[in-house]
Design a protein around this motif. Sequence first.
Motif, PDB file in Angstrom:
ATOM      1  N   LEU A   1       6.469 -16.252   4.725  1.00 42.74           N
ATOM      2  CA  LEU A   1       5.400 -15.507   4.065  1.00 42.74           C
ATOM      3  C   LEU A   1       6.025 -14.686   2.943  1.00 42.74           C
ATOM      4  O   LEU A   1       7.163 -14.215   3.063  1.00 42.74           O
ATOM      5  N   CYS A   2       5.303 -14.523   1.848  1.00 44.19           N
ATOM      6  CA  CYS A   2       5.798 -13.774   0.690  1.00 44.19           C
ATOM      7  C   CYS A   2       5.287 -12.341   0.752  1.00 44.19           C
ATOM      8  O   CYS A   2       4.075 -12.092   0.741  1.00 44.19           O
ATOM      9  N   TYR A   3       6.201 -11.384   0.810  1.00 43.79           N
ATOM     10  CA  TYR A   3       5.863  -9.966   0.969  1.00 43.79           C
ATOM     11  C   TYR A   3       4.930  -9.474  -0.146  1.00 43.79           C
ATOM     12  O   TYR A   3       3.896  -8.843   0.125  1.00 43.79           O
ATOM     13  N   GLU A   4       5.279  -9.769  -1.396  1.00 45.45           N
ATOM     14  CA  GLU A   4       4.467  -9.251  -2.505  1.00 45.45           C
ATOM     15  C   GLU A   4       3.082  -9.886  -2.531  1.00 45.45           C
ATOM     16  O   GLU A   4       2.096  -9.220  -2.862  1.00 45.45           O
ATOM     17  N   ASP A   5       2.982 -11.159  -2.167  1.00 51.81           N
ATOM     18  CA  ASP A   5       1.661 -11.793  -2.074  1.00 51.81           C
ATOM     19  C   ASP A   5       0.810 -11.092  -1.017  1.00 51.81           C
ATOM     20  O   ASP A   5      -0.399 -10.866  -1.223  1.00 51.81           O
ATOM     21  N   LEU A   6       1.428 -10.786   0.119  1.00 50.75           N
ATOM     22  CA  LEU A   6       0.690 -10.125   1.197  1.00 50.75           C
ATOM     23  C   LEU A   6       0.167  -8.760   0.748  1.00 50.75           C
ATOM     24  O   LEU A   6      -0.988  -8.405   1.018  1.00 50.75           O
ATOM     25  N   LEU A   7       1.017  -7.979   0.039  1.00 45.27           N
ATOM     26  CA  LEU A   7       0.590  -6.657  -0.423  1.00 45.27           C
ATOM     27  C   LEU A   7      -0.456  -6.748  -1.532  1.00 45.27           C
ATOM     28  O   LEU A   7      -1.392  -5.932  -1.580  1.00 45.27           O
ATOM     29  N   ASP A   8      -0.306  -7.748  -2.410  1.00 47.61           N
ATOM     30  CA  ASP A   8      -1.265  -7.893  -3.518  1.00 47.61           C
ATOM     31  C   ASP A   8      -2.674  -8.191  -3.013  1.00 47.61           C
ATOM     32  O   ASP A   8      -3.665  -7.920  -3.714  1.00 47.61           O
ATOM     33  N   ALA A   9      -2.772  -8.723  -1.801  1.00 45.96           N
ATOM     34  CA  ALA A   9      -4.089  -9.072  -1.246  1.00 45.96           C
ATOM     35  C   ALA A   9      -4.803  -7.862  -0.653  1.00 45.96           C
ATOM     36  O   ALA A   9      -5.958  -7.983  -0.215  1.00 45.96           O
ATOM     37  N   ARG A  10      -4.144  -6.694  -0.637  1.00 46.99           N
ATOM     38  CA  ARG A  10      -4.724  -5.490  -0.033  1.00 46.99           C
ATOM     39  C   ARG A  10      -5.026  -4.433  -1.100  1.00 46.99           C
ATOM     40  O   ARG A  10      -4.364  -4.375  -2.129  1.00 46.99           O
ATOM     41  N   ASP A  11      -6.013  -3.552  -0.804  1.00 48.09           N
ATOM     42  CA  ASP A  11      -6.415  -2.544  -1.798  1.00 48.09           C
ATOM     43  C   ASP A  11      -5.786  -1.173  -1.552  1.00 48.09           C
ATOM     44  O   ASP A  11      -5.890  -0.275  -2.389  1.00 48.09           O
ATOM     45  N   GLY A  12      -5.159  -0.970  -0.386  1.00 47.13           N
ATOM     46  CA  GLY A  12      -4.532   0.323  -0.102  1.00 47.13           C
ATOM     47  C   GLY A  12      -5.490   1.396   0.376  1.00 47.13           C
ATOM     48  O   GLY A  12      -5.082   2.546   0.596  1.00 47.13           O
ATOM     49  N   HIS A  13      -6.784   1.046   0.523  1.00 49.71           N
ATOM     50  CA  HIS A  13      -7.751   2.022   1.038  1.00 49.71           C
ATOM     51  C   HIS A  13      -7.614   2.084   2.561  1.00 49.71           C
ATOM     52  O   HIS A  13      -8.331   1.399   3.301  1.00 49.71           O
ATOM     53  N   TYR A  14      -6.685   2.873   2.981  1.00 47.26           N
ATOM     54  CA  TYR A  14      -6.300   2.901   4.395  1.00 47.26           C
ATOM     55  C   TYR A  14      -5.985   4.344   4.779  1.00 47.26           C
ATOM     56  O   TYR A  14      -5.328   5.078   4.033  1.00 47.26           O
ATOM     57  N   THR A  15      -6.492   4.760   5.914  1.00 43.95           N
ATOM     58  CA  THR A  15      -6.218   6.105   6.418  1.00 43.95           C
ATOM     59  C   THR A  15      -5.221   6.010   7.557  1.00 43.95           C
ATOM     60  O   THR A  15      -5.440   5.262   8.522  1.00 43.95           O
ATOM     61  N   TRP A  16      -4.117   6.737   7.430  1.00 45.95           N
ATOM     62  CA  TRP A  16      -3.109   6.711   8.498  1.00 45.95           C
ATOM     63  C   TRP A  16      -3.734   7.188   9.809  1.00 45.95           C
ATOM     64  O   TRP A  16      -4.368   8.238   9.846  1.00 45.95           O
ATOM     65  N   PRO A  17      -3.564   6.441  10.880  1.00 42.04           N
ATOM     66  CA  PRO A  17      -4.175   6.862  12.156  1.00 42.04           C
ATOM     67  C   PRO A  17      -3.472   8.079  12.737  1.00 42.04           C
ATOM     68  O   PRO A  17      -2.276   8.292  12.515  1.00 42.04           O
ATOM     69  N   GLU A  18      -4.237   8.897  13.468  1.00 45.23           N
ATOM     70  CA  GLU A  18      -3.640  10.047  14.154  1.00 45.23           C
ATOM     71  C   GLU A  18      -3.157   9.570  15.521  1.00 45.23           C
ATOM     72  O   GLU A  18      -3.933   9.358  16.444  1.00 45.23           O
ATOM     73  N   LEU A  19      -1.850   9.405  15.637  1.00 40.65           N
ATOM     74  CA  LEU A  19      -1.240   8.854  16.839  1.00 40.65           C
ATOM     75  C   LEU A  19      -0.775   9.982  17.755  1.00 40.65           C
ATOM     76  O   LEU A  19      -0.676  11.142  17.341  1.00 40.65           O
ATOM     77  N   ASP A  20      -0.452   9.633  18.975  1.00 35.31           N
ATOM     78  CA  ASP A  20       0.251  10.550  19.870  1.00 35.31           C
ATOM     79  C   ASP A  20       1.680  10.666  19.346  1.00 35.31           C
ATOM     80  O   ASP A  20       2.357   9.658  19.137  1.00 35.31           O
ATOM     81  N   GLU A  21       2.145  11.890  19.124  1.00 34.63           N
ATOM     82  CA  GLU A  21       3.485  12.056  18.539  1.00 34.63           C
ATOM     83  C   GLU A  21       4.600  11.527  19.435  1.00 34.63           C
ATOM     84  O   GLU A  21       5.723  11.305  18.970  1.00 34.63           O
ATOM     85  N   ASN A  22       4.304  11.290  20.693  1.00 38.79           N
ATOM     86  CA  ASN A  22       5.315  10.732  21.598  1.00 38.79           C
ATOM     87  C   ASN A  22       5.314   9.202  21.620  1.00 38.79           C
ATOM     88  O   ASN A  22       6.113   8.593  22.339  1.00 38.79           O
ATOM     89  N   GLN A  23       4.425   8.590  20.817  1.00 36.09           N
ATOM     90  CA  GLN A  23       4.435   7.128  20.716  1.00 36.09           C
ATOM     91  C   GLN A  23       5.742   6.657  20.105  1.00 36.09           C
ATOM     92  O   GLN A  23       6.344   7.337  19.272  1.00 36.09           O
TER      93      GLN A  23
END
Length: 541
Positions: free
Chosen positions: A158-180
């Motif tokens: 798989l090509c890394y840059e192709d994979l990223l180019d297919a995404r818009d970046g509209h993403y919110t980092w999830p609030e995880l358990d800090e011990n994960q």
Amino acid sequence: MALMGQMMGAPLLISSIIKHAARYYGTTEIVSRRTEGDLHRYTYRDCELRARKLAQTLEALGVKQGERVGTLAWNGYRHLELYYGISGMGAVCHMINPRLFAEQIAYIINHAEDEYVCFDATFLPLVEGVAAHCPKVKGWIMLADRAHMPTDPKVPLLCYEDLLDARDGHYTWPELDENQASSLCYTSGTTGNPKGALYSHRSTVLHAYAAALPDALGCSARDVILPVVPMFHVNAWGLPYAVPLVGAKLVLPGPKLDGASLFDLFEREGVTFSAGVPTVWLGLLQHMQANDLKFSTFRRTVIGGSAVPPAMIRALEALGVEVIHAWGMTEMSPLGTVCKLLARHADLPEEAQHRILETQGRVIFGVDMKIVDGDGRELPWDGKAFGDLLVRGPWIIDRYFRAETPAHDDGWFPTGDVATIDPDGYMQITDRSKDVIKSGGEWISSIDIENVAAAHPAVHMAACISVRHPKWDERPLLVVVKRAGMEVSRDTLLSFFDGKVAKWWIPDDVAFVTEIPLTATGKMQKLKLREQFADYKLPTA
């Protein structure tokens, strides 16, 4: 009933570091030497956007929280994106050391159960060699754009840059358990199979905070920081987290770690601070001495991984570079101690200051340590008593990945090092417990012997190992690689020890070799040397 504090419950998350860097140091540069050969520049704001695109990509590929994604990559901007994108979305970033044997790499990938493995173009032959032995890996992602993808790979890629180019970046980092779990590093596995240290978001953020402190690595937004220590070696000692945390300019050297390439990058980008193992600085110093070069901006370096020869400290100081000795291990995330002088040491003579700076230093907050004898009794901090070094703290492992039993005994992790601690808390490693030389029931420090030998102008590299002796059980043998174009005899080298160590510490013989085997992390492989010289007959035997 306890009275609880009334503070916000914001978890300590790795994504919060890159969010902070993008928001408050958004225009600060990240400069990378790419495997393609050119220099790549962008900013923390760009990095965070692409890390979000990567998180989107991984979710689209079906990667779930807690699953592992492997990396086989140099220090570069794409590897940095993997650090934040993988951990930030709740998966586990598994940094794989490409310098290990192919069999060990396959073992590690299978043991970690990596869903995908992302790799730099340099490592395509390695991937093609191990892929068949890693049947559970769902895909191999090459860190390149379409123009640099191979035309006929032996493994579907798989090509890394192709994979990223297919995404818009509209993403919110999830609030995880800090011990994960956030990331996974394996020991270099010089004996037996490598073992995994599984870090958490909390442990990593706390470690980054501590690493950045003035009396630790002392990172600042005013610095230009170049980690030579690889990102596949214990998180590059935490610098990929500590540097964005303070907002410093980050310079990543990619695959070119020779003296000429490093010096060029140091000067071109105005590097002020760096970190790496002694073998790296040896190459840089040789290049500079051969070409009569000087640094214009470089002022501080942290050296760890193995003991720094005093001669190297003095050579760097002569070039205007402060050497900060540090010690730690994979199981410790890795920082444990850092060596800096206390205020009251300012008036000491230079030689007395150097004796302090040659130790591994004092613990940073978050780490506790002690030395014990063979029966587990704690030994005094008098700078003389040798004992097994134990540690504990919030970024030290409780157990190895997939192990059922704890890695510690009564809350203290055994480091495998033998050390002394002085009344001021300065710790000095005298040996690995497996490398210590016991002559007539008394201990000899192989590290002290190596440091003396390394100060001789004709010595390029020296290792001290134990050899069987009929009377004393073990005696030291010095194994030496001569500096190119220089000569030194056995007798001359042994007489060099006079007055520098106790007479009975002086090696019984010197063996000259063309090279000393190194581990995947640049440390001398004394196990192999002991095997090589297992039947060596000392002249004193």
